[in-house]
Structure formats: structure tokens, C-alpha cells
Design an enzyme around this catalytic site. Structure first.
Site, mmCIF file in Angstrom:
data_model
loop_
_atom_site.group_PDB
_atom_site.id
_atom_site.type_symbol
_atom_site.label_atom_id
_atom_site.label_comp_id
_atom_site.label_asym_id
_atom_site.label_seq_id
_atom_site.Cartn_x
_atom_site.Cartn_y
_atom_site.Cartn_z
ATOM 1 N N SER A 21 43.447 55.337 69.229
ATOM 2 C CA SER A 21 43.371 56.299 69.887
ATOM 3 C C SER A 21 43.622 57.440 68.822
ATOM 4 O O SER A 21 44.180 58.107 68.496
ATOM 5 C CB SER A 21 45.036 56.683 71.009
ATOM 6 N N LYS A 36 39.370 55.934 71.206
ATOM 7 C CA LYS A 36 39.221 56.171 72.276
ATOM 8 C C LYS A 36 40.064 58.042 72.105
ATOM 9 O O LYS A 36 40.718 58.320 71.289
ATOM 10 C CB LYS A 36 40.882 55.750 73.057
ATOM 11 N N LYS A 61 41.290 61.104 73.199
ATOM 12 C CA LYS A 61 41.782 62.431 74.101
ATOM 13 C C LYS A 61 41.467 63.623 74.860
ATOM 14 O O LYS A 61 40.586 63.818 73.944
ATOM 15 C CB LYS A 61 43.315 62.582 73.127
ATOM 16 N N ASP A 101 41.148 59.394 77.253
ATOM 17 C CA ASP A 101 42.286 59.368 77.881
ATOM 18 C C ASP A 101 42.703 60.830 78.257
ATOM 19 O O ASP A 101 43.131 61.437 77.524
ATOM 20 C CB ASP A 101 43.623 58.280 76.993
ATOM 21 N N GLU A 137 41.111 56.377 81.158
ATOM 22 C CA GLU A 137 43.012 56.501 81.336
ATOM 23 C C GLU A 137 42.926 57.494 81.631
ATOM 24 O O GLU A 137 43.353 59.182 82.134
ATOM 25 C CB GLU A 137 42.878 56.203 80.735
ATOM 26 N N ASP A 179 47.877 54.289 83.300
ATOM 27 C CA ASP A 179 48.774 54.293 82.261
ATOM 28 C C ASP A 179 50.162 54.478 82.881
ATOM 29 O O ASP A 179 50.833 53.865 83.818
ATOM 30 C CB ASP A 179 48.236 55.002 81.132
ATOM 31 N N LYS A 186 52.289 48.725 78.771
ATOM 32 C CA LYS A 186 53.288 49.215 77.663
ATOM 33 C C LYS A 186 54.482 49.380 77.849
ATOM 34 O O LYS A 186 54.654 49.220 79.039
ATOM 35 C CB LYS A 186 53.762 50.920 77.163
ATOM 36 N N GLY A 206 49.678 51.740 73.187
ATOM 37 C CA GLY A 206 50.963 52.781 72.071
ATOM 38 C C GLY A 206 51.755 53.971 72.371
ATOM 39 O O GLY A 206 51.270 54.360 73.099
#
Length: 375
Positions: free
Chosen positions: A142, A168, A170, A195, A220, A245, A269, A297
């Protein structure tokens, strides 16, 4: 006491703080270090177990945060387990904790510690107990919001060179289509996802329509964590699969989201859903619905990372997770370091319990507070 039960006779809480190698910025804000509550339990047969609470210092990702976790562990959850006597580590532990409403991350930390101790006494690995069908997992990474598109592309290039098999990014309003386009242009063939951490609204549909052109694995958590119907509406309007998520708090929540069409992929998670056993139940629901899952994570230390790897070795985890190597985050982890192999995979611990434990000197250097829990 028999091998199917455990009696917790002692419990200790530790607050630890580890500086991150580089600041990690998301739509929630920026983190420069990792502060975590650790739970250590002692059992009647002399075993010791460790658990890590994945809450943050502030209630941004969820309503839980470290000081609240410390309080509920010390005053309610911990004493309840100490008073429970001999209990079965699944249903019995759930009953001992279930009278407290909410606080899934705190419950997950106790569950992890109890499972670790119980499995150590049985000489069984967590991965085997959960039902893992592989001894290594494929890893992704990430990447936080960077200072510029050029810096982002450079970071991504470094992670690809290290061997990570999925990137991934952000995103947040104002940092989305442009940076993602820059990364896709520089690396046209990589497995790429984004995400949003719930930073957008359904009215931001044009952003997601633009992202459709970039051949992403998933988007996400684009909308608010309670916006299940809005996610379903968005999913009908875009081609890129929606992954949830923060919206998935339990197996029941996963079933509702999948049957309502709010997502096609599920991020699991274990802390967010209340523990490894509920994480396995979420996995089972997703498999039943034909939805791929992957392991998210929370900047875990090696204790939580070991648990994530065991969970990610279950058969339904078919997408690379955020199970990055220790050197992605730390100059020195709390445990022996987790290393990414050149093929982009990481070995699942196969020792008893979690298969790892804190390094004593490192643990002491990182500890900022210690307190015993009493019944």
C-alpha cells in the site's frame, strides 16, 4: 484441563511505539509512527501468548483508539477472561467477551493472544488451525499519498523492483485520477488498485468513471463506511470492481454487502471484524458467494503480521494482500523481520501459535507503558 480448552491465569498490557521509516499519508491523515497496544497472556499450563490491537492513537479509521482499547481491555474484557476459568478457545472465549458490545479490535487482540498460547501448548501453528492450504502468500504493498506524482511513480518503481506483485495507491479528492494515470502510464502492465478510505460520495461518480479507463483491479472503500446501498448504486454505474473494507464488520455484514451488490471483492482485516475466527467466517461467506478476498493491513508489528500471514494462507485469499515485509515500515521490527522473497511471496510462520514472539531487547526499547490486568 484438556487439549481442547485453556485457562488464562495472567494478563499484561503493553503500549509500544515504533517510528515509521517514512510518513504514511491517507485520506484520514498522516502517521509518522506506529503506536499499538499489545496483550500478553499466561495460561495454567505455563504457556504464553501475544496479541496485537490494531487500533490507532485517534479514532479515524474506526471508533476504536488506543486509550479506549487500553481501558476496555483492563476494566472489562481482560477481567472477564481471567474470571472465566477453563474455556474453549472459540465458543468459550466468544462468550466471555460477547457481553461487551462493539470493541472488535480489542476483542481481537485478546483472542489472538489466547489462541497463540493455546496453540503453543498444543504445538500447532495458527495457520494449520485456521485451515491454511499453502506455506507462502503473494504480497502487495500500500502506497500512501505522495508529495508529487513524480515522487509517487518513483516510490512505486522501488516497490516493484523489490518484488511486490500488486500496488495499491491511496487516493482522496484532488489526488486521484491524475496520480493514478501517472502510475498506470509508467507501469502499464502491473496489478494496480486504489483505496479511498471512504473519502468520496456518490456525487463523485465522474471520478470513478474516469478511473474505469485505467484497468484497475479494484476500487477499495470509495464511499462512507455505512453507505452500503450507495456502494451498490455505484457498483451498478462503474466497470471496476468495488471492494469493501471499513463497511465489513462481520460475516453477517459481508453476506449483506455481497447479496445487495455493494461489492464484488472483500478486504478482511481480522482486527476490524473482531478476530481471526470471525475473519475466517467472513472468508467462508465470501467463498460461498464466489467473491475473492484479500488480507488488509493496519501497519502491524511482526506480531500482527504473523497473524495476517496465517489468515492470508486460507484458500479463498486469491488476491495479493497488504502483507508487506518488515522493512517496508520499520528499521527494526518487534519480532524477527518478515522478508519478501524475490518472487513477491512471503513465508507463512509454521512454528507453534503465531510462530513468532517479540525480541526482548527490542520490546523493552519500544515499550512506553506496562500494566497488569486483574480479575
Amino acid at each position: 484441563m484438556n487439549g481442547s480448552s485453556v485457562r488464562v491465569t495472567g494478563m499484561e498490557l503493553r503500549m509500544v511505539a515504533l517510528p515509521l521509516l517514512r510518513p504514511f499519508r491517507t485520506s484520514f491523515g498522516e502517521e509518522r509512527d506506529k503506536q499499538a497496544v499489545l496483550v500478553r497472556v499466561e495460561t495454567a499450563d505455563g504457556a504464553e501468548g501475544w496479541g496485537e490491537c490494531v487500533a490507532s492513537p485517534a479514532p479515524r479509521y474506526s471508533e476504536e483508539f488506543n486509550e479506549a482499547a487500553w481501558l476496555v481491555l483492563r476494566e472489562h474484557l481482560g477481567p472477564s477472561v481471567l474470571r472465566a476459568g477453563e474455556l474453549e478457545p472459540a465458543e468459550g472465549l466468544a462468550r466471555a467477551l460477547g457481553w461487551v458490545r462493539g470493541h472488535p479490535m480489542s476483542k481481537a487482540a485478546i483472542e489472538m493472544a489466547v489462541l497463540d498460547a493455546w496453540l503453543r501448548s498444543r504445538r500447532e501453528s495458527l495457520a494449520s488451525f485456521l485451515g491454511a492450504d499453502r506455506d507462502r502468500v503473494v504480497c502487495g504493498v500500500s502506497v500512501g499519498i505522495a508529495s508529487s506524482e513524480e515522487a509517487l511513480v518513483e516510490q512505486v518503481g522501488g516497490y516493484l523492483e523489490a518484488g511486490y506483485r500488486r500496488i495499491k495507491l491511496k487516493i482522496e479528492p484532488g489526488w486521484d485520477v491524475g496520480p493514478v494515470t501517472a502510475v498506470r502510464g509508467a507501469f502499464p502492465d502491473i496489478m494496480l488498485s486504489v483505496d479511498a478510505n471512504a473519502a468520496y460520495r456518490l456525487a463523485d461518480l465522474p471520478v470513478f468513471e474516469a478511473l474505469d479507463a485505467l484497468d484497475l483491479l479494484m476500487v477499495e472503500q470509495p464511499l462512507g463506511h455505512e453507505d452500503i446501498l450507495e456502494h451498490a448504486a455505484l457498483a451498478r454505474r462503474v466497470a471496476t470492481p468495488i471492494c469493501l473494507d471499513e463497511s465489513i464488520r462481520s460475516a453477517a455484514g459481508a453476506r449483506a454487502a455481497l447479496e445487495l451488490g455493494a461489492c464484488r471483492i472483500v478486504n478482511i482485516k481480522q482486527g476490524r471484524v473482531g478476530g481471526l475466527l470471525e475473519g475466517r467466517r467472513v472468508h467462508d461467506v465470501a467463498v460461498e458467494h464466489g467473491a475473492p478476498v484479500w488480507c488488509g493491513g493496519m501497519l502491524e508489528t511482526g506480531i500482527g503480521r504473523a497473524a495476517n500471514l496465517a489468515l492470508a494462507a486460507l484458500p479463498g485469499f486469491t488476491l495479493p494482500g497488504d502483507t508487506s515485509a518488515s522493512d517496508r515500515y520499520w528499521a527494526e521490527d518487534l519480532t524477527r523481520p518478515f522478508v519478501l522473497d524475490p518472487d513477491g511471496t512471503m513465508l507463512v510462520p509454521d512454528g507453534p501459535g503465531l510462530g513468532v514472539e517479540p525480541l526482548p531487547d527490542r520490546l523493552e526499547a519500544c515499550t512506553t507503558r506496562v500494566e497488569r490486568v486483574t480479575a
